[in-house]
Enzyme design. Structure first.
Site, PDB file in Angstrom:
ATOM      1  N   CYS A  94       3.358  16.079  -4.997  1.00  0.00           N
ATOM      2  CA  CYS A  94       3.904  14.909  -5.557  1.00  0.00           C
ATOM      3  C   CYS A  94       2.949  13.833  -5.379  1.00  0.00           C
ATOM      4  O   CYS A  94       3.057  12.795  -6.062  1.00  0.00           O
ATOM      5  CB  CYS A  94       5.217  14.608  -4.619  1.00  0.00           C
ATOM      6  SG  CYS A  94       4.814  14.367  -2.907  1.00  0.00           S
ATOM      7  N   LYS A  95       1.953  13.912  -4.831  1.00  0.00           N
ATOM      8  CA  LYS A  95       0.761  13.136  -4.617  1.00  0.00           C
ATOM      9  C   LYS A  95       1.329  11.581  -4.559  1.00  0.00           C
ATOM     10  O   LYS A  95       0.663  10.519  -5.062  1.00  0.00           O
ATOM     11  CB  LYS A  95      -0.070  13.090  -5.778  1.00  0.00           C
ATOM     12  CG  LYS A  95      -0.956  14.459  -5.907  1.00  0.00           C
ATOM     13  CD  LYS A  95      -1.791  14.402  -7.138  1.00  0.00           C
ATOM     14  CE  LYS A  95      -2.542  15.922  -7.218  1.00  0.00           C
ATOM     15  NZ  LYS A  95      -1.711  16.966  -7.571  1.00  0.00           N
ATOM     16  N   VAL A  96       2.418  11.203  -3.804  1.00  0.00           N
ATOM     17  CA  VAL A  96       2.739  10.022  -3.528  1.00  0.00           C
ATOM     18  C   VAL A  96       1.815   9.179  -2.689  1.00  0.00           C
ATOM     19  O   VAL A  96       1.101   9.781  -1.777  1.00  0.00           O
ATOM     20  CB  VAL A  96       4.260  10.019  -3.060  1.00  0.00           C
ATOM     21  CG1 VAL A  96       5.251  10.525  -3.993  1.00  0.00           C
ATOM     22  CG2 VAL A  96       4.479  10.556  -1.552  1.00  0.00           C
TER      23      VAL A  96
ATOM     24  N   ASP B  98      -2.207  11.709 -11.479  1.00  0.00           N
ATOM     25  CA  ASP B  98      -2.550  13.293 -11.417  1.00  0.00           C
ATOM     26  C   ASP B  98      -3.217  13.494 -12.818  1.00  0.00           C
ATOM     27  O   ASP B  98      -3.598  12.346 -13.507  1.00  0.00           O
ATOM     28  CB  ASP B  98      -1.142  14.051 -11.229  1.00  0.00           C
ATOM     29  CG  ASP B  98      -1.373  15.295 -10.559  1.00  0.00           C
ATOM     30  OD1 ASP B  98      -2.188  16.243 -10.915  1.00  0.00           O
ATOM     31  OD2 ASP B  98      -0.766  15.584  -9.471  1.00  0.00           O
TER      32      ASP B  98
END
Lengths: 265, 265
Positions: A94-96, B98
Site C-alpha cells: 500500500c506504500k502508505v 507508486d
C-alpha cells in the site's frame, strides 16, 4: 497468533521457497471465464492461493487494484486475506506513509480490520510514520529503501538518501522493520546487505523490469542458511495464462521460480 | 466538466475563502446521535458539506478514515464526493506514490471512479509516479514537499531534498501540480514561495500542530490578489461540537477561519 516473522520462517522452510506472490489482481486483466462471478477478484485470488500455497513464503496483495474496483474490490481483498492459510504471511503493498491519527487509522484498517501481517510504508515523512505501527506486536513494516524504477535516481539516490534510510532501518528490530530493495539496483545490492546485515528484504523487479534472480542470490542474501529475502513476482505468475487453467499455470510458473531461487542455496 | 484549477478559482472568489476543509471523518469520533444511521460517515459528511459549502474553497477527505471503516467506509467516501457542489473542488488526501500499472490503477480509482479533482502524491519514487496522472486532463496532484511533522527533518530536510522537490514542482504546469507545504515550517515558507512562485500550496498544520495563519499569510502567499494557497483545517472544524448541532458549529468555526484568513488580504 503467529507473527509475520514466525510465519515467514515457517512458510519459507516448509515450502522451501523465497517466493513472494504478488496478487496484482487487476479486474480488467482477469480470465474472461471469471467475469460471470459475483466478485471475480475474490474467486480469482481464491483459486490462485489454493494452487500456490505450497510454493510461496508470502502473499502480497496490492491495494491499488482492489480500490480501483470500489467497495466490492475492498470486499474481495478482505475475503482474500481471510483465505490465506494461517502459516503464510500476508503483506499488503500500500506504500502508505502518513503521521499521527491518519497513520494510526491506516494501521488499524490494515493490521486489525483487514488482518494482514505486514504493510509496505513510504518513509519520506520521517520516523513519525513508524510510530503508530509500533503498537502492533507481531506485525512488520517494509520501508521503501531503493525502488526498482528508473526515477529512483531523482530523490532516493540523490545525496544517497537510500543509504540513510538503510542505516535507519538497520537500527530497528529486524523482526519488525524490513526493506524494499529493487532487484534492478544491481550495483547496490551488496551495499544494501552490508548496511542492513540482518534485515528482511522484499525484492521486486525481477523479470519484466530487468532484475534477475542470479544477481539477487549472489549479492542480496544474508547467507545461504538464512537468506532473509522475499523475491516478488506478480503478473508473470498470476496472469501467465488467461484460460480456465489460469491457476494450474500460475502454480507451474511459481514452482519454476521457486526452484530457480533454491538452486542458488 | 470544470478542472480542479477552475473550481478552485471559482470557489475561492465566490466564497471569498482560502479554507480547505479536511473531512477526517473518523467513525470513532462522530457525534453519537449519528451512530443509528445506516452509514454514519456519509450522513456526517453530508451535513458538514451542506453547512459549510459557502465558506470553503476545497474539501479534502482523508482516505485512511474511510478505509478503516471497510467497504461501507469506501461507500461513504463515494457518496461524499458525489455530494460536493460541482463548483467546489475535492482533493483526496491519500499520499499515494507508486509506479507503472499500480499508479495507473490508483489514478483511475480516484480520478475516474471516485471522481475527485485532485490527490496528494508522495514523490519519493521520483518522476515515474507522476506519469500515470498526466493522462487526466483537468486533474491536479499535490506533491509532498515539506510536511508539517517534526520528523520532516529526517529525510525531507536532509541535504535539502525538499528544495529539490520544490524546484521540480516549479518546472511543471501550475494548474496540474501543486505542493504540500506545512504551516509549521515557518522559516521555510518564504523560501518555498520563492522556489515555486506560481504553485498552489496546500498548507496543513495550523492550530494544534503549531502553525499559524499570520505566518502563512505573510510568507507563503503569491500576492494578495492571487494568493495561490489552500489553508487546511480538519478536526478543529468538523469535531468542534459533538452534539446534534455539530454541523452548525462546524460552519461557525469554518467561518471564523475564513474571516481570519481574509483579514490579511
Amino acid at each position: 497468533m503467529l507473527s509475520f516473522w514466525d510465519k515467514y520462517q515457517q512458510a519459507s522452510r516448509l515450502n522451501k521457497s523465497l517466493v513472494c506472490l504478488g496478487l496484482d489482481s487487476d479486474l480488467n486483466k482477469l480470465p474472461s471465464s471469471l467475469l460471470k462471478e459475483a466478485n471475480p477478484q475474490w474467486i480469482f485470488n481464491r483459486e490462485i492461493i489454493n494452487a500456490t500455497q505450497d510454493k510461496v513464503s508470502c502473499y502480497k496483495p496490492n491495494l491499488a487494484f482492489y480500490l480501483e474496483a470500489g467497495p466490492k474490490g475492498l470486499q474481495a481483498l478482505y475475503q482474500t486475506v481471510a483465505h490465506v492459510p494461517s502459516n503464510i504471511p500476508v503483506l499488503l503493498d500500500c506504500k502508505v506513509g502518513d503521521i499521527g491519527n491518519t497513520m494510526s487509522s491506516y494501521a488499524k484498517a490494515f493490521f486489525e480490520d483487514l488482518g494482514v501481517d505486514a504493510i509496505t510504508v513510504n518513509p519520506l515523512m520521517g520516523r513519525d510514520v513508524l510510530e503508530p505501527c509500533q503498537d502492533y506486536s507481531g506485525k512488520m513494516i517494509f520501508l521503501l529503501t531503493l525502488t526498482s524504477n528508473p526515477s529512483a535516481i531523482d530523490y532516493l539516490k540523490l545525496d544517497s538518501l537510500y543509504q540513510r534510510i538503510a542505516n535507519d532501518i538497520a537500527s530497528f528490530d529486524h523482526t519488525k522493520v524490513g526493506a524494499v530493495v529493487g532487484a534492478t539496483q544491481r550495483w547496490d545490492l551488496q551495499l544494501m546487505r552490508k548496511l542492513m546485515p540482518d534485515t528482511l528484504f522484499l525484492i521486486p523487479g525481477i523479470g519484466a523490469q530487468g532484475g534477475n534472480v542470479a544477481d539477487v542470490m549472489h549479492d542480496a542474501i544474508r547467507d545461504k542458511t538464512d537468506p532473509r529475502i522475499l523475491i516478488n513476482s506478480s503478473r508473470q505468475i498470476i496472469f501467465a495464462d488467461k484460460s480456465i487453467h489460469f491457476a494450474a499455470k500460475a502454480a507451474i510458473v511459481a514452482e519454476t521460480l521457486r526452484v530457480e531461487i533454491q538452486s542458488y542455496l
